[in-house]
Design an enzyme around this catalytic site. Structure first.
Site, PDB file in Angstrom:
ATOM      1  N   TYR A 140       8.331   9.022   5.695  1.00  0.00           N
ATOM      2  CA  TYR A 140       9.515   9.572   5.022  1.00  0.00           C
ATOM      3  C   TYR A 140      10.154  10.708   5.833  1.00  0.00           C
ATOM      4  O   TYR A 140      11.279  11.116   5.558  1.00  0.00           O
ATOM      5  CB  TYR A 140       9.158  10.090   3.618  1.00  0.00           C
ATOM      6  CG  TYR A 140       8.757   9.006   2.640  1.00  0.00           C
ATOM      7  CD1 TYR A 140       9.049   7.670   2.892  1.00  0.00           C
ATOM      8  CD2 TYR A 140       8.101   9.309   1.466  1.00  0.00           C
ATOM      9  CE1 TYR A 140       8.687   6.676   2.011  1.00  0.00           C
ATOM     10  CE2 TYR A 140       7.735   8.316   0.566  1.00  0.00           C
ATOM     11  CZ  TYR A 140       8.021   7.007   0.848  1.00  0.00           C
ATOM     12  OH  TYR A 140       7.659   6.021  -0.036  1.00  0.00           O
ATOM     13  N   LYS A 191      -3.878   1.569   6.871  1.00  0.00           N
ATOM     14  CA  LYS A 191      -3.855   0.206   7.420  1.00  0.00           C
ATOM     15  C   LYS A 191      -4.303   0.310   8.881  1.00  0.00           C
ATOM     16  O   LYS A 191      -3.530   0.041   9.804  1.00  0.00           O
ATOM     17  CB  LYS A 191      -2.434  -0.370   7.316  1.00  0.00           C
ATOM     18  CG  LYS A 191      -1.991  -0.634   5.893  1.00  0.00           C
ATOM     19  CD  LYS A 191      -2.457  -1.961   5.342  1.00  0.00           C
ATOM     20  CE  LYS A 191      -1.781  -3.120   6.034  1.00  0.00           C
ATOM     21  NZ  LYS A 191      -2.354  -4.411   5.601  1.00  0.00           N
ATOM     22  N   ASP A 224      -3.606  -2.251   1.184  1.00  0.00           N
ATOM     23  CA  ASP A 224      -3.258  -3.441   0.388  1.00  0.00           C
ATOM     24  C   ASP A 224      -4.445  -3.877  -0.471  1.00  0.00           C
ATOM     25  O   ASP A 224      -4.285  -4.266  -1.632  1.00  0.00           O
ATOM     26  CB  ASP A 224      -2.763  -4.595   1.287  1.00  0.00           C
ATOM     27  CG  ASP A 224      -3.678  -4.862   2.471  1.00  0.00           C
ATOM     28  OD1 ASP A 224      -4.472  -3.975   2.839  1.00  0.00           O
ATOM     29  OD2 ASP A 224      -3.607  -5.971   3.038  1.00  0.00           O
ATOM     30  N   ASP A 252       1.788   5.413  -8.370  1.00  0.00           N
ATOM     31  CA  ASP A 252       2.567   4.847  -9.481  1.00  0.00           C
ATOM     32  C   ASP A 252       1.805   3.694 -10.122  1.00  0.00           C
ATOM     33  O   ASP A 252       1.786   3.542 -11.336  1.00  0.00           O
ATOM     34  CB  ASP A 252       3.933   4.343  -8.992  1.00  0.00           C
ATOM     35  CG  ASP A 252       4.999   5.420  -9.107  1.00  0.00           C
ATOM     36  OD1 ASP A 252       4.636   6.574  -9.384  1.00  0.00           O
ATOM     37  OD2 ASP A 252       6.193   5.108  -8.914  1.00  0.00           O
TER      38      ASP A 252
END
Ligand code: NAD
Length: 377
Positions: A140, A191, A224, A252
């Protein structure tokens, strides 16, 4: 003395922070908490009063405080205000100025609200996870970023995932320290199989663990897989630490395991200072809920549970934090509900309470539980 700043903000903020203030008052009257609250303006209300969503005066108060309790900011009234002066800009500035790099989002399922989850009760029963998300780095914020037009007229969008050793270590340290105050288990997610920044993340977290936190159990998981495991068997987790992007999504997902927005607290922490203290903002995860603001029907429990986090993480007042969480659990078990958590079938044995009655009921429950807690100690 423990100095805190209350920033009620906009919409339902003043109502829910008002109830949290009652709870803080109760602890000051009944324990040696010595919490001294002082009020400050933030958000749209601050813009109306001072022409800015976060004044230097409020920021200065917050810098000096031991902790901050925030309600919520924003609302349609300020939709046409310039982005830089919008209520949300005040909150972003506060997070940036205090360098709040670790975002803590617990997801706890209360037995009495187990049916509010979309997952089967046996999957979420007893669920108590804490997600620690890196908040000020990663994709971000990484450079280069932007959208450019290529020679053939098509366009390219670029964002860069970047983490330094220092950024990884400071957030991992927060996770290990918090795990020591919980069940001593950390799952680190990235990852590493396809991203160099993930490989570095894994190496740095492992090195820190081996050097300083061998008493905490560390495991690694691809992000994931973590998203799947949160739905398959969420109870396997205690503390999850992850980067900004994966943390955004996983936190979330984890909050929705509990099924109720009005019940979820959060904390954002800064770096530890020389005196051992750190900047900390505690707030419910919900927004200012303009649709129900001012009606005395909002659920104050997310903000009250944010106070429990403050007691535990800023002040090391574990007994008091446990008592407050036990009182919330007990009030729910007795069937007291605000409108948002009333069962859809009307709830046999449930009683609907206003915001202020929920606060008062909780304080009475604290009165009732205090002697039991003392007897157990
Ligand atoms: P919201 O969280 O305010 O509301 C979503 C829904 O949940 C609404 O129906 C609301 O009534 C309900 N709800 C929220 N909190 C509740 C509570 N404590 N008790 C009962 N019901 C509750 O999200 P939104 O509607 O998308 O945003 C409203 C405003 O809040 C916007 O201006 C947005 O920018 C702002 N916002 C602020 C924050 C923050 O201050 N940290 C976070 C999210 C949104």
């Amino acid at each position: 003395m423990r100095n805190i700043v209350l920033l009620p903000g906009d919409g339902l903020g003043p109502e829910v922070v008002g109830e949290a203030a009652k709870v803080i008052g109760w602890f000051n009257d009944n324990f040696d908490t010595k919490i001294k609250p002082e009020q400050g303006d933030i958000g749209g209300g601050s813009y109306d009063k001072h022409g800015t969503p976060l004044s230097d005066e409020t920021l200065d108060k917050c810098r000096k405080a031991d902790a901050i309790l925030l309600g919520a900011v924003g609302g349609p009234k300020w939709d046409k205000v310039d982005y830089k002066l919008r209520p949300e800009a005040g909150l972003l500035k506060l997070r940036k100025e205090l360098d709040l790099f670790a975002n803590l989002r617990p997801a706890k399922v209360f037995d009495a609200l187990i049916d509010a989850s979309t997952l089967k009760p046996e999957v979420v029963k007893g669920l108590d996870i804490l997600i620690v998300r890196e908040l000020t780095g990663g994709v971000y914020f990484g450079e280069p970023r932007g959208i450019e037009t290529l020679p053939d007229g098509t366009r390219k969008g670029v964002n860069t995932q970047v983490y330094t050793t220092a950024e990884i270590i400071r957030v991992a340290r927060v996770a290990f320290e918090l795990a020591r105050k919980r069940n001593k288990k950390v799952t680190s997610c990235e990852k590493a199989n396809v991203m160099e920044s993930g490989k570095l993340w894994r190496e740095e977290v492992t090195a820190l663990h081996d050097k300083e936190y061998k008493d905490v159990e560390l495991s690694h998981m691809y992000a994931d897989n973590c998203a799947m495991q949160l739905l398959r068997n969420p109870s396997q987790f205690d503390v999850i630490v992850t980067d900004n992007l994966f943390g955004d999504i996983l936190s979330d997902e984890a909050s929705m395991l509990t099924g109720s927005l009005g019940m979820l607290p959060s904390a954002s922490l800064g770096a530890e200072k020389a005196d051992g203290k750190r900047a900390a903002v505690y707030e419910p995860i919900h927004g200012s809920a303009p649709d129900i603001a001012g009606k005395n029907i909002a659920n104050p429990l997310a903000t009250i549970l944010s106070v429990a986090m403050m007691l535990r993480y800023s002040f090391n007042l574990f007994k008091e934090a446990d008592l407050l969480e036990a009182a919330v659990e007990s009030v729910l078990a007795k069937g007291y509900r605000t409108a948002d958590i009333m069962p859809t079938d009307g709830g046999k044995g449930c009683q609907k309470l206003s915001t202020s009655s929920m606060g008062e009921t909780l304080v009475k429950e604290l009165d009732a539980l205090k002697p039991k807690m003392a007897a157990r100690a």
